[in-house]
Design an enzyme around this catalytic site. Structure first.
Site, PDB file in Angstrom:
ATOM      1  N   ASP C 228       0.805  -1.229   0.000  1.00  0.00           N
ATOM      2  CA  ASP C 228       0.000   0.000   0.000  1.00  0.00           C
ATOM      3  C   ASP C 228       0.834   1.273   0.000  1.00  0.00           C
ATOM      4  O   ASP C 228       0.364   2.331   0.424  1.00  0.00           O
ATOM      5  CB  ASP C 228      -0.970   0.014   1.207  1.00  0.00           C
ATOM      6  CG  ASP C 228      -1.948  -1.141   1.150  1.00  0.00           C
ATOM      7  OD1 ASP C 228      -2.257  -1.599   0.040  1.00  0.00           O
ATOM      8  OD2 ASP C 228      -2.393  -1.601   2.215  1.00  0.00           O
ATOM      9  N   GLU C 229       2.060   1.165  -0.488  1.00  0.00           N
ATOM     10  CA  GLU C 229       2.912   2.358  -0.519  1.00  0.00           C
ATOM     11  C   GLU C 229       3.379   2.743  -1.913  1.00  0.00           C
ATOM     12  O   GLU C 229       4.246   3.596  -2.068  1.00  0.00           O
ATOM     13  CB  GLU C 229       4.119   2.173   0.423  1.00  0.00           C
ATOM     14  CG  GLU C 229       3.704   1.978   1.852  1.00  0.00           C
ATOM     15  CD  GLU C 229       4.799   2.334   2.843  1.00  0.00           C
ATOM     16  OE1 GLU C 229       5.924   2.637   2.415  1.00  0.00           O
ATOM     17  OE2 GLU C 229       4.505   2.288   4.047  1.00  0.00           O
TER      18      GLU C 229
END
Lengths: 284, 284, 284, 284
Positions: C228-229
């Protein structure tokens, strides 16, 4: 005629609404607003009710006592009656940023906010001219790391002197001390310049820029001992894109900060906010 | 246990809320939702209430009769009890546009909509494959200017056959006839591809483009005899700019049409919409 | 006539725009779109240019070679020419959630997406009926913690077999493995059901509910090894309030997920996205 | 070093971008911003370019002349060079509403607006104290139906005296006369309190309330002779519901008016707006 607002919080039980509305009928009140909420997970009941009292035989004081002795006890309620004619007395804490201060004082002067603002407190002299411009007493309460406690004492003394019931941090860049928080539980509103819980702490626009988000936000919340983790009152956002520099983020964010803080002040001062479990119920 | 929803509309009077909540207590109901609204200008009272009935001694039929004979009469109410287990039966009217149809059937298949869709009616054959794909009966009811009445008769016959209680026009490009409107008063939902009352009628995206607006919208509303002038249920908007062509407007608008129509279906089917004075009350 | 899109990224230098536009003039191209961006902090230049080539004497292959030998070398560019007639070949990865799948296939069938979808890959059989409904080959590639590597090999084999150039995770609930990420750098799009960087990881709606936020969001981003980065392509939000349960958050979030993922697919497939420094440049 | 902005409008033709960028290279300018737009329907080309000039050998005056004699003539352009250090001189017209005035002066004092405000003109004395508060000369120019022409003459004389290049109507409740419009073509910005073209003319919040819309808006636009029909610069909206009274509409609308007007002033003063065909091109 007197208008009053009643806020109730208690364990969810059968018959609360009927009991409360019957009570209002019994004092010849005309209900002009009623809204309720039940948190099913935690089984908590919340209610906000506005009523017009037309019979002078029932004074607010009398009604409070009667309510306390009957319904409030039966249902073990936390409750408050507010006289709708009495405005919260609000202290503004500022440091050096002008935009929220101008916005609040502009709205205040235009009669948009249901508050009185008897004073502005700051750790710097920078914004005194704005306070002067709007004719509001400005108190300079400087402090350093070493005498923070002393500064807090001076702040509290001022708040007491002016019977302050609401503290608003208009981009006040200092951490509020635990004693002050304890005195004003859920009565200190802060504006944080990010979409919490994203980017808490210092320099959120810089962090947002670095992360490459497509939307930035602002959050107004009650101040608790955990930095930027108090109950959220209001949030709003605006779009950004790769063409925006950090300076653009800051400039766009100003409009968010202004409006999100103003909305929180309005909601709180109209007694539309209840808190529990580090969250807010907003009755609009 | 049975869940029911009660909708009430009447002249504003003292004591309505107390009377209704006392009634629910008297049939051993547990109120799980209550919201009310008063139109001060026209002095009209509106209420939506959900309750759980746990005592089988009180059947819905009984309760209805009791309510009718007591409170409803006293306050001269328009009212309706709904069984929360019974879904509206919804007919879809379509012509040639696929996007709203795909969206509604996708949501329907995913279990997001509280409706049954027993049939799709169209004046063209184009969308039959989509109906087939989702296994929903498709009826081709063609008509021309000259035999529109005949077409309407066929439509009404189908709606009756399937006990339809809600008609949704999913970018159905035809004017609905007065007899059909009369049969389904405030039960026909249309999606119009503009931010009404801006750009009523045909080709709103073209008009919006010509006018140089910076925001376009979509509007779901109940169909009345005045074209695009029925009570508005929901609206939403999206930004456009000079870089967008008419084709872009149309493409961006599709996402608005989809979601605004879906929200209106959801609100209506959950009995959250009341109408009066050509406006809606939306209890969320 | 041939339409092509050119994407350029290089160190910011004087004269790039003039050099590139002169080059296009020299091959008798008509520039129909030009946009550029300079990251001042890091001194990087980005450009997107669309052009119509009318003289058959200049083939795309020729132009590429000429560009490479002259301008690209001089300015030390990363660059790509795309033929605007060739659609990306997109693989859909799904698990059990239906809403994004229905939405994408509905849009695909309606001709809204500039992609081909030759296959759907899933670790579960649940969504095969939807693939069948839309006539798209469905591959069941199950795996466990213990044989994840084997599963990945099967996935990669399928992607190669179908010449896939874009992978979309439509609420695919599995972590993508590093080898697959390496093969499809900035070519795997995920939809995360929160306003990143708030609430990364599992159960973001539950976390948002617990925190009491007033706005929830969804984020589409390229997949990198840090969960999720990856670079954010698009985000959007919707308002929530105390009346909304976790189930309401999930339901409202679905509309966000659908539209935010669809927009990311559209932007990527039209070659409007460039990446650097874990951020995206979006040329609209 | 000097920064300048160039705006160009002409018939779309091949080679414009290359010609202009080559010109900038020839005067040793460094292009820091370039954006262009082509209206394909009407075949019009628009460009905005910012450049830094580092060689003192090329003065702005020289460059203008050179541009005029070469490129501008060749392509038959309408064009303007602006010195980025010179702020527009803006006159504020007000009547009795305070909110936009407070907002603009607050932003102005905070250094947010790229303008100078040498005077405020009003047909009433009501807002003089606010002008005084911010130290800006206030001119009372009263007039009646019968001597409107005289009033206009006095206004124009003031605008000339102060070299005004931009007029902003901050909820100025009077119709601007044709002579004044002619003098300041696309240089008079009005804020209208509705989502144009919905609800033009007087009392738009009342009309919106009556129609039962779910969203209200505000629109900033250049003033033309057709009331509320000039080129739209910016619009924004906010949600309303049945619980909102007309007073709520007005209060919510104030926040829209403030921000939509401020954005238009910002866009115009940074020379980001071009007009044609009663529409605007906004280069952001």
């Amino acid at each position: 005629m007197q208008k009053i607002t009643l806020l109730i919080q208690c364990k969810d039980q059968k018959g609360i609404i009927a009991a409360v509305t019957n009570f209002i009928v019994s004092v010849e009140g005309n209900i002009t607003y009623i809204d309720q909420h039940v948190d099913r997970e935690q089984s908590v009941f919340f209610m906000r009710l506005e009523t017009e009292l037309n019979n002078p035989a029932f004074s607010l004081e009398q009604i409070k006592n009667q309510f306390k002795d009957t319904i409030a006890g039966t249902f073990n309620m936390q409750w408050d009656f507010y006289n709708n004619d009495i405005k919260p007395k609000m202290a503004l804490f500022v440091s050096k940023y002008t935009h929220c201060l101008y916005d609040i004082l502009g709205r205040y002067s235009a009669g948009e906010l249901f508050v009185e603002i008897p004073l502005i407190i700051s750790n710097h002299m920078d914004l005194k001219p704005i306070a002067d411009q709007f004719g509001i007493p400005f108190y300079h309460v400087p402090f350093t790391k070493d005498n923070k406690e002393e500064g807090e004492k001076a702040q509290i003394a001022l708040l007491k002197k002016y019977d302050i019931t609401l503290v608003v941090l208009a981009r006040y860049m200092q951490i509020i001390t635990p004693s002050l928080i304890a005195l004003y539980k859920n009565k200190i509103i802060n504006i944080h310049h990010s979409f919490l819980p994203a980017f808490p702490g210092a320099k959120p626009y810089h962090s947002a820029f670095k992360r490459g988000v497509k939307i930035i936000g602002a959050t107004s919340h009650y101040v608790t001992e955990e930095l930027d983790e108090g109950p959220i009152i209001e949030q709003d956002i605006t779009r950004v894109s790769h063409i925006n520099s950090i300076e653009d983020f800051i400039m766009k964010g100003r409009d968010l900060e202004r409006v999100v803080l103003a909305r929180a002040i309005k909601l709180h001062s109209e007694r539309r906010v209840m808190t529990y479990s580090n969250k807010t119920i907003i009755f609009t």
